[in-house]
Design a protein around this motif. Structure first.
Motif, PDB file in Angstrom:
ATOM      1  N   UNK A  11       0.825  -1.210   0.000  1.00  0.00           N
ATOM      2  CA  UNK A  11       0.000   0.000   0.000  1.00  0.00           C
ATOM      3  C   UNK A  11       0.857   1.257   0.000  1.00  0.00           C
ATOM      4  N   UNK A  12       0.264   2.333  -0.497  1.00  0.00           N
ATOM      5  CA  UNK A  12       0.967   3.612  -0.592  1.00  0.00           C
ATOM      6  C   UNK A  12       0.208   4.678   0.196  1.00  0.00           C
ATOM      7  N   UNK A  13       0.921   5.464   1.000  1.00  0.00           N
ATOM      8  CA  UNK A  13       0.322   6.619   1.669  1.00  0.00           C
ATOM      9  C   UNK A  13      -0.407   6.340   2.962  1.00  0.00           C
ATOM     10  N   UNK A  14      -0.399   5.089   3.438  1.00  0.00           N
ATOM     11  CA  UNK A  14      -1.165   4.763   4.654  1.00  0.00           C
ATOM     12  C   UNK A  14      -0.596   5.435   5.901  1.00  0.00           C
ATOM     13  N   UNK A  35       0.707  -1.846   6.056  1.00  0.00           N
ATOM     14  CA  UNK A  35      -0.633  -2.447   6.037  1.00  0.00           C
ATOM     15  C   UNK A  35      -1.463  -1.968   7.225  1.00  0.00           C
ATOM     16  N   UNK A  36      -2.769  -1.821   7.024  1.00  0.00           N
ATOM     17  CA  UNK A  36      -3.645  -1.297   8.071  1.00  0.00           C
ATOM     18  C   UNK A  36      -4.047  -2.413   9.036  1.00  0.00           C
ATOM     19  N   UNK A  37      -3.904  -2.118  10.322  1.00  0.00           N
ATOM     20  CA  UNK A  37      -4.284  -3.066  11.377  1.00  0.00           C
ATOM     21  C   UNK A  37      -5.803  -3.013  11.572  1.00  0.00           C
ATOM     22  N   UNK A  38      -6.444  -4.177  11.719  1.00  0.00           N
ATOM     23  CA  UNK A  38      -7.890  -4.226  11.950  1.00  0.00           C
ATOM     24  C   UNK A  38      -8.232  -5.441  12.794  1.00  0.00           C
ATOM     25  N   UNK A  39      -9.398  -5.380  13.473  1.00  0.00           N
ATOM     26  CA  UNK A  39      -9.849  -6.543  14.248  1.00  0.00           C
ATOM     27  C   UNK A  39     -10.666  -7.470  13.351  1.00  0.00           C
ATOM     28  N   UNK A  87      -5.408  -4.615   3.630  1.00  0.00           N
ATOM     29  CA  UNK A  87      -5.499  -5.368   4.878  1.00  0.00           C
ATOM     30  C   UNK A  87      -4.827  -6.729   4.756  1.00  0.00           C
ATOM     31  N   UNK A  88      -5.092  -7.432   3.656  1.00  0.00           N
ATOM     32  CA  UNK A  88      -4.699  -8.840   3.527  1.00  0.00           C
ATOM     33  C   UNK A  88      -3.378  -9.061   2.800  1.00  0.00           C
ATOM     34  N   UNK A  89      -2.859  -8.021   2.149  1.00  0.00           N
ATOM     35  CA  UNK A  89      -1.798  -8.250   1.180  1.00  0.00           C
ATOM     36  C   UNK A  89      -2.440  -8.570  -0.156  1.00  0.00           C
ATOM     37  N   UNK A  90      -1.651  -8.600  -1.220  1.00  0.00           N
ATOM     38  CA  UNK A  90      -2.204  -8.752  -2.561  1.00  0.00           C
ATOM     39  C   UNK A  90      -2.824 -10.129  -2.751  1.00  0.00           C
TER      40      UNK A  90
END
Length: 268
Positions: free
Chosen positions: A204-207, A219-223, A240-243
């Motif tokens: 990802x770019x810019x997160x 990568x964005x962390x999520x529950x 979230x998952x990768x490509x």
């Protein structure tokens, strides 16, 4: 979908029809507003936000010669080809990587006029992350696969002229997920090529500008409910998952929609 996947796999008319169906359902599409942040959107009055920006930044390995003219990155190469302004390819091309995107690059290079296209990856054919269909179709189109080979450097002075490969004896990950690569001594050889395309992954770019908790770098962390570290902000898809595949991203979007509906007081 349009710029990361070649049209021979996902035709424009299919994509246009799918997008048309979404817009006809009443979704309002705003283009060219990529500088928005989740917090900014909430300030604008949105009660829930979904971040699903994908993995659009290609990765270059720190190999000698990786900055020579004629060396490309998967995402830029595929996007240029799909935009109708393709990056020039010579007669011989080497793609570094063994996933579906690597095959996309290799098969696109053939369609752009390359006479000989090679692919090299650390994994043997059984370990490769590409689907059996991609491997078979690539073989049918004449792609020369160097599986179980490490890439040592890109040769050339003024421009890319070749890639030095070495045979892999063993390739595995230890208990800390560190890659262990044992090479066969004296098995080095150079494949002469005009262009090299890195297809060893995307991210990802810019997160880092979103004010959200990240994991594994960008990568964005999520529950398990796909909620991020910010109240009312959800995430789904490759960010979230990768490509992964288009259908897995669609499934993630559906789950996120259910969770946002519950969050807003609906029944999911």
């Amino acid at each position: 979908c349009r710029y990361g996947i070649p049209s021979y796999r996902l035709p424009d008319e299919v994509l246009d029809r799918e997008i048309g169906d979404i817009l006809e359902a009443g979704v309002k599409l705003e283009l060219g507003v990529g500088d928005k942040t989740p917090a900014g959107l909430k300030e604008e009055g949105f009660d829930a936000v979904l971040v699903s920006i994908g993995t659009h930044q290609g990765v270059k390995l720190p190999l000698e010669g990786n900055d020579l003219p004629g060396v490309y990155i998967n995402t830029a190469f595929l996007k240029a080809a799909r935009s109708g302004d393709p990056l020039p390819v010579g007669e011989k091309v080497m793609v570094l990587g063994g996933g579906n995107v690597a095959f996309d690059c290799a098969r696109t290079a053939l369609r752009l006029g390359a006479k000989e296209v090679h692919m090299a990856c650390l994994e043997n054919e059984q370990q490769m992350t590409s689907t059996p269909e991609e491997i078979r179709e690539g073989e049918e189109e004449g792609i020369i696969l160097h599986s179980a080979h490490s890439f040592l450097k890109i040769t050339g002075t003024e421009k890319a002229e070749g890639v030095e490969l070495q045979k892999v004896d063993k390739f595995y990950f230890d208990e800390n997920r560190k890659a262990i690569i044992d090479l066969v001594e004296g098995s080095n050889f150079i494949v002469p090529v005009d262009n090299v395309i890195f297809a060893v992954g995307q991210k990802p770019e810019g997160t880092e500008n979103y004010g959200l908790e990240l994991t594994h770098g960008p990568y964005i962390q999520a529950d398990e409910k796909l909620q991020t570290s910010m109240e009312g902000v959800y995430t789904a898809g490759d960010v979230l998952t990768g490509t992964k595949s288009v259908i897995e991203a669609i499934a993630g979007g559906r789950l996120a929609a259910e969770q946002m509906d519950l969050y807003l007081g609906g029944d999911g």
